[in-house]
Design a protein around this motif. Sequence first.
Motif, short mmCIF file in Angstrom:
data_model
loop_
_atom_site.label_atom_id
_atom_site.label_comp_id
_atom_site.label_asym_id
_atom_site.label_seq_id
_atom_site.Cartn_x
_atom_site.Cartn_y
_atom_site.Cartn_z
N SER A 125 92.96 33.13 71.82
CA SER A 125 94.35 32.73 72.06
C SER A 125 95.00 32.23 70.77
O SER A 125 94.33 31.93 69.79
N GLU A 126 96.31 32.12 70.82
CA GLU A 126 97.07 31.60 69.69
C GLU A 126 96.96 30.08 69.65
O GLU A 126 96.92 29.43 70.70
N PRO A 127 96.94 29.48 68.46
CA PRO A 127 96.91 28.01 68.36
C PRO A 127 98.22 27.40 68.85
O PRO A 127 99.29 28.00 68.75
N TRP A 128 98.12 26.20 69.40
CA TRP A 128 99.24 25.46 69.94
C TRP A 128 99.61 24.32 69.00
O TRP A 128 98.75 23.75 68.34
N PRO A 129 100.88 23.91 68.99
CA PRO A 129 101.24 22.69 68.25
C PRO A 129 100.66 21.48 68.99
O PRO A 129 100.53 21.48 70.20
N ARG A 130 100.29 20.44 68.25
CA ARG A 130 99.66 19.26 68.85
C ARG A 130 100.56 18.57 69.86
O ARG A 130 100.08 17.90 70.76
N GLU A 131 101.88 18.71 69.72
CA GLU A 131 102.81 18.06 70.64
C GLU A 131 102.72 18.61 72.05
O GLU A 131 103.13 17.98 73.01
N THR A 132 102.17 19.82 72.22
CA THR A 132 102.06 20.45 73.54
C THR A 132 100.65 20.37 74.11
O THR A 132 100.42 20.86 75.21
N LEU A 133 99.72 19.78 73.38
CA LEU A 133 98.33 19.73 73.83
C LEU A 133 97.93 18.35 74.34
O LEU A 133 98.56 17.34 74.02
N TRP A 134 96.88 18.34 75.12
CA TRP A 134 96.26 17.11 75.63
C TRP A 134 94.84 17.05 75.11
O TRP A 134 94.17 18.08 75.00
N VAL A 135 94.36 15.87 74.80
CA VAL A 135 92.99 15.69 74.33
C VAL A 135 92.24 14.88 75.39
O VAL A 135 92.76 13.92 75.94
N VAL A 136 91.00 15.32 75.72
CA VAL A 136 90.18 14.65 76.73
C VAL A 136 88.79 14.43 76.16
O VAL A 136 88.18 15.36 75.61
N LYS A 137 88.30 13.20 76.27
CA LYS A 137 86.92 12.90 75.84
C LYS A 137 86.04 12.97 77.08
O LYS A 137 86.21 12.22 78.04
N HIS A 138 85.08 13.90 77.05
CA HIS A 138 84.17 14.10 78.18
C HIS A 138 82.84 13.39 77.92
O HIS A 138 82.43 13.20 76.78
N ARG A 139 82.16 13.05 79.00
CA ARG A 139 80.83 12.45 78.89
C ARG A 139 79.82 13.54 78.54
O ARG A 139 79.97 14.69 78.92
N ASN B 183 76.08 7.92 65.39
CA ASN B 183 77.52 7.83 65.63
C ASN B 183 78.23 7.31 64.40
O ASN B 183 77.69 6.50 63.65
N SER B 184 79.43 7.77 64.21
CA SER B 184 80.28 7.22 63.17
C SER B 184 81.58 6.80 63.84
O SER B 184 81.94 7.28 64.91
N SER B 185 82.27 5.88 63.26
CA SER B 185 83.50 5.37 63.86
C SER B 185 84.68 6.21 63.41
O SER B 185 84.91 6.39 62.21
N ASP B 186 85.44 6.74 64.35
CA ASP B 186 86.65 7.50 64.03
C ASP B 186 87.62 7.42 65.20
O ASP B 186 87.43 6.63 66.13
N TRP B 187 88.64 8.23 65.22
CA TRP B 187 89.70 8.18 66.21
C TRP B 187 89.21 8.45 67.61
O TRP B 187 89.80 8.01 68.59
N ARG B 188 88.10 9.16 67.77
CA ARG B 188 87.59 9.50 69.10
C ARG B 188 87.06 8.30 69.85
O ARG B 188 87.02 8.29 71.08
N ASP B 189 86.65 7.24 69.14
CA ASP B 189 86.13 6.03 69.79
C ASP B 189 87.21 5.34 70.62
O ASP B 189 86.91 4.68 71.61
N ALA B 190 88.47 5.48 70.24
CA ALA B 190 89.57 4.81 70.94
C ALA B 190 89.97 5.53 72.23
O ALA B 190 90.69 4.96 73.04
N LEU B 191 89.51 6.77 72.43
CA LEU B 191 89.89 7.52 73.62
C LEU B 191 89.08 7.08 74.83
O LEU B 191 87.88 6.87 74.74
N PRO B 192 89.73 6.98 76.00
CA PRO B 192 88.98 6.69 77.23
C PRO B 192 88.29 7.96 77.73
O PRO B 192 88.77 9.07 77.47
N PHE B 193 87.20 7.81 78.44
CA PHE B 193 86.49 8.97 78.99
C PHE B 193 87.28 9.57 80.15
O PHE B 193 87.83 8.87 80.99
N GLU B 194 87.31 10.91 80.19
CA GLU B 194 87.84 11.71 81.29
C GLU B 194 89.31 11.42 81.62
O GLU B 194 89.73 11.63 82.75
N LEU B 195 90.08 10.95 80.67
CA LEU B 195 91.49 10.66 80.90
C LEU B 195 92.31 11.39 79.84
O LEU B 195 92.16 11.14 78.64
#
Length: 130
Positions: free
Chosen positions: A39-53, A5-17
């Motif tokens: 599909s066409e790429p979306w702007p980040r302002e319209t997307l949601w990011v989810v960290k899965h187990r 593992n390396s430390s980056d922005w994904r560590d701060a995300l909660p699981f499944e939220l």
Amino acid sequence: MQIRNSSDWRDALPFELPVAAAEAVPGELTRCAGCGVDSEPWPRETLWVVKHRHPTNPAGYVRYYCAEHKPTPKLAPPVSAPERARRAASSGPRKPAAPSIPERAVVLCPDCFVQVPPTGVCGMCGQQVA
């Protein structure tokens, strides 16, 4: 293969939220995992990011989703007070803790300086040690 593992922005995300992608990590246009690679790429302002187990990686994995494909948060259902009391009553009395057995003091052979087993006979030189 061992996963490092390396430390980056994904560590701060909660699981499944779901978290707004623009808040988590601003950047370029990105495709939704539910829409597919054609599909066409979306702007980040319209997307949601989810960290899965992940079954073998404790850090999990991250996917981007549009509003249409955004998964619902997986939270435990709330337990009402009567249900909590019923569960506590049905669990029954607790067993007392097992008594702890004191450890035997370490005895060393005066000639070999090795630990003597409970028999009292040194395994190296055969001397009887009290």
